[in-house]
Design an enzyme around this catalytic site. Structure first.
Site, PDB file in Angstrom:
ATOM      1  N   VAL A  64       0.689  -1.350  -0.103  1.00 51.83           N
ATOM      2  CA  VAL A  64      -0.119  -0.024   0.119  1.00 51.83           C
ATOM      3  C   VAL A  64       0.902   1.344  -0.034  1.00 51.83           C
ATOM      4  O   VAL A  64       1.908   1.444   0.907  1.00 51.83           O
ATOM      5  CB  VAL A  64      -0.854   0.055   1.223  1.00 51.83           C
ATOM      6  CG1 VAL A  64      -1.743   1.055   1.247  1.00 51.83           C
ATOM      7  CG2 VAL A  64      -1.847  -0.940   1.179  1.00 51.83           C
ATOM      8  N   ALA A 109       4.367   3.912   3.016  1.00 48.42           N
ATOM      9  CA  ALA A 109       4.157   2.754   2.472  1.00 48.42           C
ATOM     10  C   ALA A 109       4.166   1.509   3.407  1.00 48.42           C
ATOM     11  O   ALA A 109       4.811   1.846   4.570  1.00 48.42           O
ATOM     12  CB  ALA A 109       5.011   2.531   1.242  1.00 48.42           C
ATOM     13  N   LYS A 110       3.620   0.444   3.002  1.00 50.65           N
ATOM     14  CA  LYS A 110       3.817  -0.677   4.140  1.00 50.65           C
ATOM     15  C   LYS A 110       3.334  -1.791   2.888  1.00 50.65           C
ATOM     16  O   LYS A 110       2.602  -1.822   2.305  1.00 50.65           O
ATOM     17  CB  LYS A 110       2.879  -0.686   5.138  1.00 50.65           C
ATOM     18  CG  LYS A 110       3.253  -1.499   6.316  1.00 50.65           C
ATOM     19  CD  LYS A 110       4.495  -0.943   7.122  1.00 50.65           C
ATOM     20  CE  LYS A 110       4.946  -1.283   8.021  1.00 50.65           C
ATOM     21  NZ  LYS A 110       5.843  -0.442   9.038  1.00 50.65           N
ATOM     22  N   GLY A 111       4.018  -3.140   3.376  1.00 50.89           N
ATOM     23  CA  GLY A 111       3.548  -4.413   2.780  1.00 50.89           C
ATOM     24  C   GLY A 111       3.443  -5.225   3.878  1.00 50.89           C
ATOM     25  O   GLY A 111       4.015  -5.344   5.102  1.00 50.89           O
ATOM     26  N   ASP A 150      10.396  -5.220   8.619  1.00 51.75           N
ATOM     27  CA  ASP A 150       9.483  -5.078   9.789  1.00 51.75           C
ATOM     28  C   ASP A 150       9.213  -6.336  10.412  1.00 51.75           C
ATOM     29  O   ASP A 150      10.149  -7.129  10.296  1.00 51.75           O
ATOM     30  CB  ASP A 150       8.159  -4.656   8.861  1.00 51.75           C
ATOM     31  CG  ASP A 150       7.373  -3.762   9.870  1.00 51.75           C
ATOM     32  OD1 ASP A 150       7.504  -2.495  10.348  1.00 51.75           O
ATOM     33  OD2 ASP A 150       6.392  -4.402  10.625  1.00 51.75           O
TER      34      ASP A 150
END
Ligand code: GLU
Length: 420
Positions: A64, A109-111, A150
């Protein structure tokens, strides 16, 4: 307001409530406020993996981008059973505020992939990472979106991502991820960066509150990439580490733990449990034991309505993202506990990610001492800015940090205007 129920999750609701509250305080332009409530784009992928037993499993993954106003997007990739679109979207939004607050030229952003990484073999993890990278390849790149480790991912994960991306380009592209191993373009000090950043902000916080960091009693929940480093550095600083925990449970000794010996024990035993010279304690009980500083550095929602009034620490430094629920946050605030919020306390990781990215783009690498002194400068400056703003506004550090981060992103929107 437009329906955004596809992103609905506990954490997304919290992130929206924070944004709405701060937008009102900042008297943010209504259209910009509305725009910030949605991610710019979100990709959902299914990832078929041949398991070691010959069967095929499908995993669901996400990437995202919350916004790209201040630069390419930046944010970690997590492997965890709790991953869903709403959680990833909320974490992407938090990355936007974090990067802006720290003055980094990035959007958020992050995944994530919904899986239990501990239940997968190395080969399965490699295949999962490579296929996930292939599925989201249109969204990543050194000037587009740069993933990093992460929860549940590490340097090895980043090396596989970088290799997969590089193979499609026919050349090595180190700038596509950060948190890589040193040998393929990682940065000195990246592994320790988040824990080290926590120490720098704690140094400032204790100073402002009229104490010395040395001799404070500290509890660290989570003894991984973030918590173990913070515990070691604080112990070296002269703090007494009275309790630590990992996913299986914790250990407690009011006279203090020898963190060097504890790390040797963890390497051998695979966890903090069974460490001689300490009593076992559950993760739930550890949080409410007597101490001066509590560092929740494990997973989200650990300080909740049902335990916040029993937290004994006078300072909470959020090593994890979203470890305190909004209800608990209010209870801590009422009781005068100083909470150093996640977007400030754990920002050391993304700050050194930025240093790694810059070094990679220039093919010129800095010494570790240079990295740590620049990190200290950035963390100290951000802390002082937030502290001053909180005093000026008569508010808490979380609100002040969000105000500063959100204000910068909103200002970027304002000057860029709306396309077309
Ligand atoms: N995952 C870390 C965070 O939540 C680091 C992100 C990065 O380095 O891009 O801040």
């Amino acid at each position: 307001m437009t329906d955004n129920s596809e992103f609905d999750s506990h954490l997304y609701r919290t992130a929206l409530a924070q944004l709405d509250r701060v937008a009102a305080r900042l008297t943010l332009d209504r259209d910009i406020h509305e725009r910030l409530r949605y991610p710019r784009r979100a990709l959902v992928v299914s990832i078929p993996i041949r398991m070691d037993d010959g069967s095929t499993n499908i995993f669901i993954g996400y990437r995202v981008h919350h916004n790209t106003v201040l630069g390419p997007t930046k944010g970690g990739l997590r492997y965890d059973l709790g991953v869903n679109l709403g959680e990833v979207t909320a974490l992407a939004m938090l990355m936007s505020w974090k990067c802006a607050l720290m003055g980094l030229p990035y959007g958020g952003a992050k995944g994530g992939v919904r899986c239990d990484p501990r239940a997968l073999s190395t080969r399965e993890l490699e295949n999962l990472t490579r296929r996930y990278t292939a599925e989201i390849i249109l969204l990543i790149g050194p000037d587009l979106d740069i993933p990093a480790p992460d929860l549940g991912t590490d340097e090895q994960t980043m090396a596989w991502m970088m290799d997969t991306y590089s193979m499609t380009q026919g050349k090595s592209v180190p700038g596509v991820v950060t948190g890589k191993p040193l040998i393929v373009g990682g940065s000195a000090g990246r592994r320790e960066a988040t824990g080290r950043g926590i120490v720098y902000v704690l140094y400032q916080a204790t100073r402002r509150l009229g104490h010395e960091l040395r001799s404070r009693k500290v509890i660290v929940q989570g003894f991984g990439n973030v918590g173990a480093v913070a515990a070691r550095l604080l112990w070296r600083e002269g703090c007494t580490i009275v309790g630590v925990s990992d996913i299986k449970g914790g250990i407690w000794n009011p006279d203090g733990l020898d963190v060097r010996q504890l790390e040797a024990h963890v390497t051998e035993a695979g966890g903090v449990g069974g460490y001689p010279g300490a009593d076992p304690i559950s993760n739930v009980d550890l949080i409410t034991q007597p101490c001066d500083i509590l560092i929740p550095a494990a997973i989200g929602s650990q300080i909740r309505e049902d335990n916040a009034d029993r937290v004994k620490a006078s300072i909470v430094a959020e090593g994890a993202n979203g470890p305190t629920t909004p209800e608990a946050d209010a209870l801590l605030r009422e009781r005068g506990v100083t909470v150093i919020p996640d977007i400030l306390a754990n920002a050391g990781g993304v700050v050194v990610s930025y240093f790694e990215w810059v070094q990679g783009l220039q093919y010129y690498f800095w010494r570790e001492s240079e990295i740590t002194s620049r990190l200290q400068e950035v963390m100290t400056r951000a802390f002082n800015r937030v502290w001053t703003l909180a005093n000026k506004e008569g508010t808490d550090l979380r609100t002040a940090a969000l105000m500063e981060g959100i204000r910068r992103v909103a200002e970027g929107y304002r000057v860029r205007g709306l396309y077309p």
